[in-house]
Enzyme design. Structure first.
Site, PDB file in Angstrom:
ATOM      1  N   LEU A 126       0.829  -1.204   0.000  1.00 25.37           N
ATOM      2  CA  LEU A 126       0.000   0.000   0.000  1.00 25.37           C
ATOM      3  C   LEU A 126       0.865   1.255   0.000  1.00 25.37           C
ATOM      4  O   LEU A 126       0.753   2.098  -0.903  1.00 25.37           O
ATOM      5  CB  LEU A 126      -0.931  -0.002   1.224  1.00 25.37           C
ATOM      6  CG  LEU A 126      -1.791   1.253   1.427  1.00 25.37           C
ATOM      7  CD1 LEU A 126      -2.762   1.427   0.264  1.00 25.37           C
ATOM      8  CD2 LEU A 126      -2.548   1.169   2.749  1.00 25.37           C
ATOM      9  N   GLU A 128       3.574   4.111  -0.424  1.00 24.29           N
ATOM     10  CA  GLU A 128       4.464   4.516  -1.513  1.00 24.29           C
ATOM     11  C   GLU A 128       5.424   5.583  -0.993  1.00 24.29           C
ATOM     12  O   GLU A 128       5.199   6.152   0.081  1.00 24.29           O
ATOM     13  CB  GLU A 128       3.648   5.031  -2.696  1.00 24.29           C
ATOM     14  CG  GLU A 128       2.755   3.959  -3.305  1.00 24.29           C
ATOM     15  CD  GLU A 128       2.004   4.420  -4.546  1.00 24.29           C
ATOM     16  OE1 GLU A 128       2.163   5.597  -4.954  1.00 24.29           O
ATOM     17  OE2 GLU A 128       1.251   3.598  -5.107  1.00 24.29           O
ATOM     18  N   GLY A 132       2.060   7.682   2.722  1.00 28.82           N
ATOM     19  CA  GLY A 132       2.047   6.735   3.822  1.00 28.82           C
ATOM     20  C   GLY A 132       0.644   6.618   4.374  1.00 28.82           C
ATOM     21  O   GLY A 132      -0.192   5.870   3.868  1.00 28.82           O
ATOM     22  N   GLN A 337      18.097   1.285  31.654  1.00 30.24           N
ATOM     23  CA  GLN A 337      18.585   2.060  32.791  1.00 30.24           C
ATOM     24  C   GLN A 337      18.926   1.152  33.969  1.00 30.24           C
ATOM     25  O   GLN A 337      19.949   1.338  34.643  1.00 30.24           O
ATOM     26  CB  GLN A 337      17.525   3.081  33.204  1.00 30.24           C
ATOM     27  CG  GLN A 337      18.034   4.189  34.108  1.00 30.24           C
ATOM     28  CD  GLN A 337      18.950   5.154  33.374  1.00 30.24           C
ATOM     29  OE1 GLN A 337      18.898   5.260  32.158  1.00 30.24           O
ATOM     30  NE2 GLN A 337      19.793   5.860  34.110  1.00 30.24           N
ATOM     31  N   ILE A 338      18.083   0.165  34.197  1.00 34.72           N
ATOM     32  CA  ILE A 338      18.317  -0.764  35.305  1.00 34.72           C
ATOM     33  C   ILE A 338      19.587  -1.582  35.064  1.00 34.72           C
ATOM     34  O   ILE A 338      20.337  -1.892  36.001  1.00 34.72           O
ATOM     35  CB  ILE A 338      17.086  -1.669  35.500  1.00 34.72           C
ATOM     36  CG1 ILE A 338      15.935  -0.830  36.101  1.00 34.72           C
ATOM     37  CG2 ILE A 338      17.402  -2.873  36.389  1.00 34.72           C
ATOM     38  CD1 ILE A 338      14.588  -1.518  36.088  1.00 34.72           C
ATOM     39  N   GLY A 341      25.385   0.402  32.361  1.00 31.08           N
ATOM     40  CA  GLY A 341      26.209   0.357  31.150  1.00 31.08           C
ATOM     41  C   GLY A 341      26.039  -0.927  30.354  1.00 31.08           C
ATOM     42  O   GLY A 341      26.157  -0.926  29.122  1.00 31.08           O
ATOM     43  N   GLU A 364       1.538   0.644  10.879  1.00 31.35           N
ATOM     44  CA  GLU A 364       0.097   0.427  11.101  1.00 31.35           C
ATOM     45  C   GLU A 364      -0.574   1.693  11.633  1.00 31.35           C
ATOM     46  O   GLU A 364      -1.508   1.629  12.436  1.00 31.35           O
ATOM     47  CB  GLU A 364      -0.138  -0.745  12.067  1.00 31.35           C
ATOM     48  CG  GLU A 364       0.069  -2.105  11.436  1.00 31.35           C
ATOM     49  CD  GLU A 364      -1.081  -2.580  10.577  1.00 31.35           C
ATOM     50  OE1 GLU A 364      -2.155  -1.951  10.605  1.00 31.35           O
ATOM     51  OE2 GLU A 364      -0.912  -3.573   9.864  1.00 31.35           O
TER      52      GLU A 364
END
Length: 383
Positions: A126, A128, A132, A337-338, A341, A364
């Protein structure tokens, strides 16, 4: 989520999808991402399990129970791998759905069982380069000549575009009629002139093949018109509710995987002589993540139940998709974050979850489009 909300059959389908995702998808997700391709054998197994025909009734070779079971299964597969969840959701909603709802008897007999079993994967052409969400502004043209439709144009962001054996292609047949001049066609992808130009390199869901497609003097029989001539826009828009429920479930699955990874890490990682889950700032993050995930699931199940009952649910599906996709980015960010690094390294899956989640706010129907649709429905809202 407590199983008391679900039927025995829905629980069985969810648990089957969960076991399959944990055993055969999640362990390979990183390798598939690097390869840019989901293993063909895995896709075949999904077909054998009925995961690729979940919106198709049994009479056409499918495994339809209801949209609740479908949403639960998409969540589980996406928790294993967001790219595999994308393949499943897109194939079901906009691969199988339009043929089921608009196909002729002959078209259903030719394609539905193959699609539902996974022998053929579907794609939806659909969008192009210049069009969109503005689905009626297409430049692809189809001309009827000597019993054949000759299709010319270019399509963008075609999910499953390289893998698919059948494309549902939208093209303008009557330019002078504007929105009423758009039609839909069934185009086998081995048709001469159906050309996959390239597979896009993406930020996330990299194992899902997203392609640019050119149609160059692509000829299909007159009988390959899907639905009535001029009904293309209605066909394109008809599966939005089911499609958005699927993408919402995909976002939920990715977020849940990120939450579970963060929870496990927080229980194991020790800082200042205790697991970091015992630090209030980390505990609060996890509490918020858990709450957002459960709230999202309720929105999705509400929309899915309405869809299963045949009731209009455009606003509810849009709300579920909007909330789920934006929730997923927040939850995946918190999971990183938890991890500190380590969350920024490819060694841990949370950086992939974060990248995979981002697309759910775009395809979608973007978040902006969802808000527009929800606001439009408020004109009829009874206070």
């Amino acid at each position: 989520m407590h199983d008391i909300e679900l039927s025995e059959e829905q629980v069985m389908i969810r648990d089957m999808a969960r076991d399959f995702a944990r055993g055969e998808i999640a362990p390979h997700a990183q390798a598939w991402e690097k390869a840019g391709w989901i293993d063909d054998g895995l896709v075949a197994k999904m077909g054998e399990l009925g995961l690729l025909g979940m919106v198709v009734p049994e009479e056409w070779g499918g495994t339809y129970v209801d949209y609740v079971a479908y949403a639960l299964a998409v969540e589980e597969i996406s928790a294993g791998d967001g790219a595999t969840g994308a393949l499943m959701s897109i194939h079901n909603s906009v691969g199988c759905g339009p043929i089921l709802n608009y196909g002729s008897q002959a078209q259903k007999e030719t394609w539905l069982e193959r699609l539902a079993s996974g022998q053929a994967i579907g794609c939806f052409c659909l969008t192009e380069p210049q069009a969109g969400s503005e689905a009626h502004n297409l430049r692809t043209r189809a001309e009827l000549k000597d019993g054949e439709w000759i299709i010319n144009g270019a399509k963008q962001f075609v999910s499953n575009g390289k893998r698919a054996k059948l494309a549902i292609v939208f093209a303008v047949t009557d330019p002078e009629l504007g929105k009423k001049g758009l039609s839909a066609f069934l185009v086998p992808t081995d048709t001469p002139g159906f050309i996959v130009d390239r597979t896009e390199h993406k930020m996330g869901i990299r194992a899902s093949d997203t392609c640019a497609v050119t149609l160059n003097q692509c000829r299909v029989p007159e009988a390959n018109l899907l639905g009535e001539r001029g009904k293309g826009l209605a066909i394109a828009l008809s599966n939005l509710e089911g499609g958005r429920i699927g993408i919402a479930a995909q976002a939920l699955g990715i977020a849940r995987a990120a939450f579970e990874a963060a929870l496990a890490y927080a229980r194991e990682r020790v800082q200042f002589d205790k697991p970091i889950i015992e630090h209030q700032s980390i505990a609060n993050l996890l509490a918020d993540m858990h709450t957002r995930i459960n709230a999202t699931r309720l929105l999705i199940l509400h929309a899915a139940r309405l869809r299963s009952a045949g009731q209009p649910c455009l606003s509810e599906a849009s709300q579920a998709k909007l909330f789920a996709s934006e929730m997923a980015e927040k939850v995946c960010s918190s999971a990183m974050q938890i991890h500190g690094g380590y969350g920024y390294l490819e060694d841990y899956p949370v950086e992939r979850y974060y990248r995979d989640a981002r697309i759910t706010q775009i395809y979608e129907g973007s978040s902006e489009i969802q808000r527009m649709l929800i606001a439009r429905e408020l004109k009829h809202y009874l206070v």
